[in-house]
Design a protein around this motif. Structure first.
Motif: not given
Length: 395
Positions: A17-19, A38-49
């Motif tokens: 993940d990054q700005p 539709d759109m969904e986002q989750v960040v786990v330990r700086d990893r973007l999904n």
């Protein structure tokens, strides 16, 4: 000129993940005149999904631009042509909250099995806390309520974790009043047992208290019996007892967070007002109701003043407080541990048994066995990191 062929694309983006990632992708989609469905986002330990469902004209599909953007940012893009979303009635949605000192793959797998066996499908998982307990919220689509509840109860027993199943929706998110018991709930003690210790009747009174809270004695007669054993006690010793009250871990965080969120709070106790008022003041609770000890010539008479605040009275007070505050009953929460809390728990929109007797666990909407009162906040969908952030802001 041929007709425009539109396709529906599911885009999955993964990477560090990054700005600017989401902004850049949406800018490319806007240039392609795509519609975001539709759109969904989750960040786990700086990893973007990140997942996006878009509708776009086939000849304008911005695959090359997105892939180049991914190359620049070291992101992986995956594209899949899918059927357009159907306009079907939305299935029932549930929130499953799982709480435990440790939540390993066995316990979480047991929860997932129970949901699947009940026909539910997990749509989203969010961690709510990692201190003082670990908790997760699972949003579930569809499923048979009774089958899932039965399976989740079995998983709870097998893996020694607390599991709450609630319908997800406005009613769950719009709770506005919490009514809570005092003895063995907000505080770790039964105040009458502490009073009995002062006059040397502690053991016998504790035995009666235990049987009463388990539903084996009538509450009013048992309370009057125990109070009669306090006759002659100097009222000055009440202060000594009040100084020995031990608050349940998490009680201050629980009350402070509810107050910050604008909840109204009420302490409704079958104990005594001299202690209830002190607890109310100490925790910043809005309202307190409890029984009154009769005093004559500076000593307890062994009698009560007025009607006994028993189980039915607790339920009536919940209704009266909710009505006075203009809050529908479905937006109320009741918390208790003893048989005299059963009517109140049944009346509330959400009844929570907190480290309760078996008869109460069997009747409540939700049971909690962890020793931290603020774990109730997780059942309400409040995240620990938001609690801590607010505490830091307020100093």
């Amino acid at each position: 000129m041929g007709s425009v062929v539109e396709q529906t694309l599911l885009i999955r983006v993964t990477g560090i993940d990054q700005p600017g990632i989401t902004a850049g992708i949406l800018r490319i989609l806007a240039e392609a005149r795509a519609e975001v469905l539709d759109m969904e986002q989750v960040v786990v330990r700086d990893r973007l999904n990140l997942g996006l469902l878009i509708a776009v004209a086939e000849e304008q599909a911005p695959l090359k631009d997105l892939l180049f953007f991914g190359w620049e940012r070291n992101l992986h893009f995956d594209f899949e042509v899918v059927d357009p979303p159907e306009d079907l009635p939305a299935p029932s949605r549930f929130a499953v909250t799982v709480i435990g000192a440790r939540l390993g793959p066995e316990a979480l797998g047991g929860v997932a099995d129970a949901i699947a066996d009940g026909g539910g499908n997990i749509e989203r998982i969010v961690r709510l806390s990692n201190y003082p307990v670990i908790s997760y919220e699972l949003i579930v689509m569809g499923g048979h309520t009774d089958t899932m509840r039965k399976g989740l109860l079995e998983a709870s027993s097998l893996h020694q974790v607390d599991i709450a199943l609630q319908r997800e929706g406005l009613a769950r998110r719009a709770k506005r009043l919490v009514v809570i018991d005092m003895d063995s709930t907000l505080i770790r003690d039964e105040a009458i047992d502490l009073l009995a210790d002062e006059v040397g009747n502690g053991a016998e009174v504790r035995s009666i208290t235990e049987a009463t809270m388990s539903g084996r004695h009538d509450f009013e007669s048992a309370l009057r019996d125990r109070v009669s054993r306090l006759a002659g006690m100097d009222v000055a010793r009440l202060n000594a007892v009040a100084s020995r009250i031990r608050y349940t871990p998490g009680a201050r965080t629980f009350a402070r967070t509810l107050r910050r969120l604008g909840y109204r709070t009420a302490l409704v106790s079958g104990g005594f007002d001299v202690f209830a008022e002190e607890v109310r003041r100490h925790l910043g609770i809005d309202i307190a109701h409890a029984n009154s000890l009769e005093v004559a010539d500076g000593r307890l008479t062994g009698r009560l003043v007025g009607d006994v605040l028993d189980g039915p009275a607790k339920a009536r007070l919940l209704e009266e407080i909710a009505a006075a505050e203009g809050i529908p009953l479905e937006q109320t929460v009741a918390v208790g541990d003893g048989s005299n809390d059963l009517e109140m728990l049944a009346k509330a929109g959400l009844g929570i048994a907190f480290n309760a007797k078996p008869v109460v666990d069997a009747a409540a909407d939700t049971t909690l066995k962890v020793p931290y009162l603020d774990a109730i906040l997780f059942v309400l969908g409040i995240r620990r990191q938001d609690i801590e952030a607010a505490d830091r802001t307020d100093g």
